[in-house]
Design a protein around this motif. Structure first.
Motif, PDB file in Angstrom:
ATOM      1  N   THR A 108       0.804  -1.095   0.143  1.00 17.73           N
ATOM      2  CA  THR A 108      -0.311   0.030  -0.373  1.00 17.73           C
ATOM      3  C   THR A 108       1.057   1.581  -0.893  1.00 17.73           C
ATOM      4  N   ALA A 109       2.112   0.923   0.515  1.00 16.87           N
ATOM      5  CA  ALA A 109       3.097   2.748   0.794  1.00 16.87           C
ATOM      6  C   ALA A 109       3.370   2.844   0.121  1.00 16.87           C
ATOM      7  N   SER A 110       4.120   1.848  -1.198  1.00 14.42           N
ATOM      8  CA  SER A 110       4.683   2.372  -2.112  1.00 14.42           C
ATOM      9  C   SER A 110       3.483   2.685  -3.658  1.00 14.42           C
ATOM     10  N   LEU A 111       1.805   2.615  -3.296  1.00 17.69           N
ATOM     11  CA  LEU A 111       0.704   2.491  -4.377  1.00 17.69           C
ATOM     12  C   LEU A 111       0.663   4.148  -3.939  1.00 17.69           C
ATOM     13  N   VAL A 112       0.308   4.282  -2.800  1.00 17.37           N
ATOM     14  CA  VAL A 112       0.374   5.345  -2.273  1.00 17.37           C
ATOM     15  C   VAL A 112       0.738   5.946  -2.700  1.00 17.37           C
ATOM     16  N   GLY A 113       2.468   6.235  -2.566  1.00 18.26           N
ATOM     17  CA  GLY A 113       3.517   6.698  -3.172  1.00 18.26           C
ATOM     18  C   GLY A 113       4.188   7.173  -4.616  1.00 18.26           C
ATOM     19  N   ALA A 114       3.559   6.178  -5.225  1.00 17.67           N
ATOM     20  CA  ALA A 114       3.619   6.126  -7.172  1.00 17.67           C
ATOM     21  C   ALA A 114       2.548   7.991  -7.317  1.00 17.67           C
ATOM     22  N   VAL A 115       1.382   7.758  -6.493  1.00 16.83           N
ATOM     23  CA  VAL A 115       0.466   8.760  -6.801  1.00 16.83           C
ATOM     24  C   VAL A 115       1.005   9.588  -6.202  1.00 16.83           C
ATOM     25  N   GLU A 116       1.428   9.797  -5.051  1.00 20.01           N
ATOM     26  CA  GLU A 116       1.326  10.963  -4.955  1.00 20.01           C
ATOM     27  C   GLU A 116       2.965  11.340  -5.382  1.00 20.01           C
ATOM     28  N   TYR A 117       4.291  10.922  -5.780  1.00 15.95           N
ATOM     29  CA  TYR A 117       4.974  11.498  -7.017  1.00 15.95           C
ATOM     30  C   TYR A 117       4.689  11.938  -8.061  1.00 15.95           C
ATOM     31  N   VAL A 118       3.440  11.222  -9.101  1.00 16.37           N
ATOM     32  CA  VAL A 118       3.226  11.406 -10.321  1.00 16.37           C
ATOM     33  C   VAL A 118       2.431  12.678  -9.666  1.00 16.37           C
ATOM     34  N   LYS A 119       1.837  13.283  -9.041  1.00 15.41           N
ATOM     35  CA  LYS A 119       0.913  14.516  -8.850  1.00 15.41           C
ATOM     36  C   LYS A 119       1.867  15.847  -8.552  1.00 15.41           C
ATOM     37  N   ALA A 120       2.841  15.568  -7.111  1.00 16.20           N
ATOM     38  CA  ALA A 120       4.442  16.218  -7.549  1.00 16.20           C
ATOM     39  C   ALA A 120       4.286  16.440  -8.426  1.00 16.20           C
ATOM     40  N   ARG A 121       4.791  15.814  -9.039  1.00 14.63           N
ATOM     41  CA  ARG A 121       5.340  16.613 -10.728  1.00 14.63           C
ATOM     42  C   ARG A 121       5.245  16.796 -11.264  1.00 14.63           C
ATOM     43  N   LEU A 122       3.789  16.560 -11.960  1.00 13.96           N
ATOM     44  CA  LEU A 122       2.387  17.206 -12.364  1.00 13.96           C
ATOM     45  C   LEU A 122       2.339  18.733 -12.120  1.00 13.96           C
ATOM     46  N   ASP A 123       1.845  18.976 -10.716  1.00 13.64           N
ATOM     47  CA  ASP A 123       1.884  20.146 -10.631  1.00 13.64           C
ATOM     48  C   ASP A 123       3.238  21.018 -10.303  1.00 13.64           C
ATOM     49  N   ALA A 124       4.508  20.703 -10.148  1.00 10.62           N
ATOM     50  CA  ALA A 124       5.575  21.293 -10.534  1.00 10.62           C
ATOM     51  C   ALA A 124       5.864  21.366 -12.231  1.00 10.62           C
ATOM     52  N   GLY A 125       5.023  20.543 -12.787  1.00  9.99           N
ATOM     53  CA  GLY A 125       5.768  20.989 -14.251  1.00  9.99           C
ATOM     54  C   GLY A 125       7.149  20.549 -14.199  1.00  9.99           C
ATOM     55  N   ALA A 126       7.510  18.889 -13.608  1.00 11.45           N
ATOM     56  CA  ALA A 126       8.757  18.737 -13.242  1.00 11.45           C
ATOM     57  C   ALA A 126       9.279  18.284 -14.613  1.00 11.45           C
ATOM     58  N   THR A 127      10.058  17.396 -15.092  1.00  9.94           N
ATOM     59  CA  THR A 127      10.787  17.001 -16.577  1.00  9.94           C
ATOM     60  C   THR A 127      11.569  15.851 -15.957  1.00  9.94           C
ATOM     61  N   GLY A 128      12.253  14.709 -16.803  1.00 10.79           N
ATOM     62  CA  GLY A 128      13.570  14.536 -16.682  1.00 10.79           C
ATOM     63  C   GLY A 128      13.330  13.564 -15.588  1.00 10.79           C
ATOM     64  N   GLY A 129      14.415  12.503 -15.026  1.00  9.07           N
ATOM     65  CA  GLY A 129      14.613  11.968 -14.856  1.00  9.07           C
ATOM     66  C   GLY A 129      13.159  10.393 -14.746  1.00  9.07           C
ATOM     67  N   PRO A 130      12.918   9.647 -14.374  1.00  7.21           N
ATOM     68  CA  PRO A 130      12.142   8.451 -14.735  1.00  7.21           C
ATOM     69  C   PRO A 130      10.558   8.738 -15.262  1.00  7.21           C
ATOM     70  N   SER A 131      10.317   8.502 -16.008  1.00 10.63           N
ATOM     71  CA  SER A 131       8.544   9.003 -15.765  1.00 10.63           C
ATOM     72  C   SER A 131       7.730   8.391 -15.376  1.00 10.63           C
ATOM     73  N   ASN A 132       6.847   9.540 -15.120  1.00 12.11           N
ATOM     74  CA  ASN A 132       5.976   9.123 -13.991  1.00 12.11           C
ATOM     75  C   ASN A 132       4.829   7.891 -14.600  1.00 12.11           C
ATOM     76  N   ARG A 133       5.380   7.574 -15.807  1.00 13.28           N
ATOM     77  CA  ARG A 133       4.147   5.818 -16.871  1.00 13.28           C
ATOM     78  C   ARG A 133       5.059   4.964 -15.766  1.00 13.28           C
ATOM     79  N   GLN A 134       6.468   5.190 -15.525  1.00 14.38           N
ATOM     80  CA  GLN A 134       6.870   4.236 -15.338  1.00 14.38           C
ATOM     81  C   GLN A 134       7.046   3.998 -14.055  1.00 14.38           C
ATOM     82  N   VAL A 135       6.665   5.124 -13.656  1.00  8.22           N
ATOM     83  CA  VAL A 135       6.891   4.748 -12.087  1.00  8.22           C
ATOM     84  C   VAL A 135       5.469   3.872 -11.997  1.00  8.22           C
ATOM     85  N   VAL A 136       4.639   4.789 -12.328  1.00  5.90           N
ATOM     86  CA  VAL A 136       2.583   3.555 -12.144  1.00  5.90           C
ATOM     87  C   VAL A 136       3.035   2.014 -11.645  1.00  5.90           C
TER      88      VAL A 136
END
Length: 542
Positions: A105-133
């Motif tokens: 469960t912690a990893s699922l929640v973490g992946a959601v928070e990872y993607v949300k933060a990077r989308l909100d920040a307009g962050a690019t580079g690094g592992p893709s949000n798709r890959q992390v999910v």
């Protein structure tokens, strides 16, 4: 077990410079703060804090000193910060956490928070949000679980990277067997709902998957008229069994080919109980046992005994749950085997469970010289790991501490709280029997335990939640010479530690599996220990 995807849930800093070798990755900042007892402890850098919290965090569950809401809030905030500041590290943590760390469960929640933060920040580079999910979804019920968490936390507008990552996982995970097991009316997001949302295309290497996807959609939206795909043997066999009159069903489980028919139809033990509409007697269990997974077997040892399963079948169960390859694939927390031992009444399970426990602790190092192992048995260690479990950190600490002591060349095993006492043990003795000698010892007087029992040992290992009462001695590691390694194994992930970490000979690790114990062996060999998921991890850590 689902935590978010329930029918009701639908909708709604820079680290300090690296110390001299051998170094470990969990590092203190030099800043101090009050711990749960009001004693002054040591703060860690954000990566270290997140790692220790992640490997011990059963999401939505409170601990002795931290509410579930506060704990989850701290976890989410750390992930969101580091997803933007250090995406490579954070993505590595989340993928490792789901696999080797076995924190679902912690990893699922973490992946959601990872993607949300990077989308909100307009962050690019690094592992893709798709890959992390995609990296955190390993079981077929998890795409729906992740969607349920996203929509509950951030609404129904699911961004494309999340949909695409889930679609990648769906192609890997959706099969006839997983459909029968996980696509139930109790889920807020059924397989059909997930497919509607993410528009996953079938895997070209699985020609049967297109029909399966269509069937999943039909059974979600038109359950009364949904047709079973004519080419899917598992679903056809399942339909044949379901169409049998109730009076004829028990004859299936007693037939010579009963186990094969149940397995071919993807019949789980949970489904079998409802299908029979009667008791799970010995015959029923013996028919479904061959197709049960190791964890399902482990959870049902007591039921096998109560139903009167034969010794011959029990021997096959024992062989399976204690097989080293099976244990490795199951990736269960070691204390699950202790729980099975405590709840199974028959002695016929004791030796297989002892062997399984040993296999689950394969990464606990065999340390030369003299070792002092201190196991925290204070009151805060006794709260359940989750609201559905009687397992606790006190027993997890005892499992790890005992395994360390039995594998060490010469070890003193000590339990401590407000008092401390040696725990008798000898090489070759049963871990499960030694665990019966541990007690509940009250407060957390860690330094006093070190002062009482340290006698020129080559190293000290402390298995604890780190919430020491400093009125009884202060920093417990300060009582050990600077040249002697002290390893703290953190089982709770609280913010404030009981001692500095990251400098030479002062190290903190953590988790509820044996995975990160590999770091200890590295340091003992005079090498730096990196994070478990780093490149070359076969030679570094977990």
């Amino acid at each position: 077990m689902a935590r978010f995807n329930l029918l009701r849930s639908k909708a709604a800093p820079t680290s300090p410079a690296a110390p001299t070798s051998p170094a470990s990755p969990v590092r203190s900042t030099g800043r101090r703060a009050a711990n749960a007892h009001g004693s002054t402890g040591f703060l860690r850098d954000p990566r270290s804090e997140l790692f220790l919290l992640a490997v011990a965090n059963f999401v939505t569950q409170q601990t002795a000193y931290e509410s579930g809401e506060a704990r989850d809030g701290r976890f989410g905030a750390l992930v969101r910060t580091l997803a933007v500041e250090d995406p490579e590290w954070t993505a590595g943590l989340l993928g490792w956490l789901r696999r080797d760390g076995n924190m679902r469960t912690a990893s699922l929640v973490g992946a959601v928070e990872y993607v949300k933060a990077r989308l909100d920040a307009g962050a690019t580079g690094g592992p893709s949000n798709r890959q992390v999910v995609d990296s955190v979804l390993l079981r077929a019920d998890e795409p729906g679980e992740l969607l349920a968490y996203w929509t509950a936390a951030y609404g129904r507008n699911v961004p494309k990277p999340v949909k695409r990552g889930i679609a990648d996982a769906v192609r890997r995970l959706y099969s006839a067997g997983s459909l029968l097991k996980y696509d139930t009316a109790s889920r807020g997001y059924r397989f059909g709902d997930v497919l509607n949302l993410v528009h996953a295309s079938p895997d070209p290497a699985k020609p049967w998957q297109g029909e399966l996807f269509r069937h999943a959609l039909d059974r979600r939206h038109n359950p009364e008229t949904a047709e079973v795909p004519p080419g899917n043997r598992t679903l056809l066999a399942h339909r044949t069994l379901m169409e049998l009159p109730v009076a004829e069903r028990r004859a299936v489980v007693t037939a010579a080919d009963g186990p094969e028919r149940l397995a071919a139809a993807g019949m789980t033990w949970e489904a079998l109980a409802g299908w029979l509409q009667g008791p799970m007697d010995a015959a029923a269990w013996e028919a479904v046992i061959p197709s049960m997974g190791a964890m399902a077997l482990l959870r049902n040892l007591r039921n096998f005994d109560q139903a009167g399963v034969s010794d011959e079948v029990a021997a096959r169960v024992a062989a399976k749950i204690s097989d080293p390859e099976t244990v490795a694939r199951a990736r269960q927390f070691p204390f699950r085997y202790l729980a099975a031992y405590q709840h199974a009444p028959s002695l016929r399970w004791a030796y297989p469970l002892e062997r399984a426990l040993g296999h689950s602790l394969a990464h606990v190092p065999a340390l030369p010289g003299r070792t002092l192992v201190l196991v925290d048995r204070s009151g805060s260690m006794w709260s359940p790991l989750s609201d559905r479990s009687q397992l606790n950190r006190a027993d997890a600490a005892a499992v790890f501490g005992t395994a360390l002591a039995l594998r060490a060349g010469d070890a003193d095993l000590v339990q401590f709280g407000s008092t401390s006492k040696a725990v008798d043990h000898r090489h070759g003795e049963s871990v499960l029997k030694i665990l019966e000698r541990f007690e509940n010892l009250g407060g957390t007087y860690t330094a006093e335990a070190v002062r009482t029992h340290y006698a020129g040992h080559d190293r000290v290992l402390i298995v604890t939640d780190e919430q020491a009462t400093y009125a009884y001695g202060g920093d417990p590691t300060a009582l050990v010479p600077d040249t002697v390694p002290v390893y703290t194994w953190n089982l709770a992930g609280y913010r404030v530690g009981h001692a500095p970490s990251g400098s030479a000979h002062r190290h903190t690790f953590g988790g509820l599996t044996d995975a990160a114990f590999r770091m200890v062996s590295l340091i003992e060999d005079g090498r730096d220990a990196g994070w478990p998921w780093e490149t070359g991890r076969a030679d570094t850590a977990a």
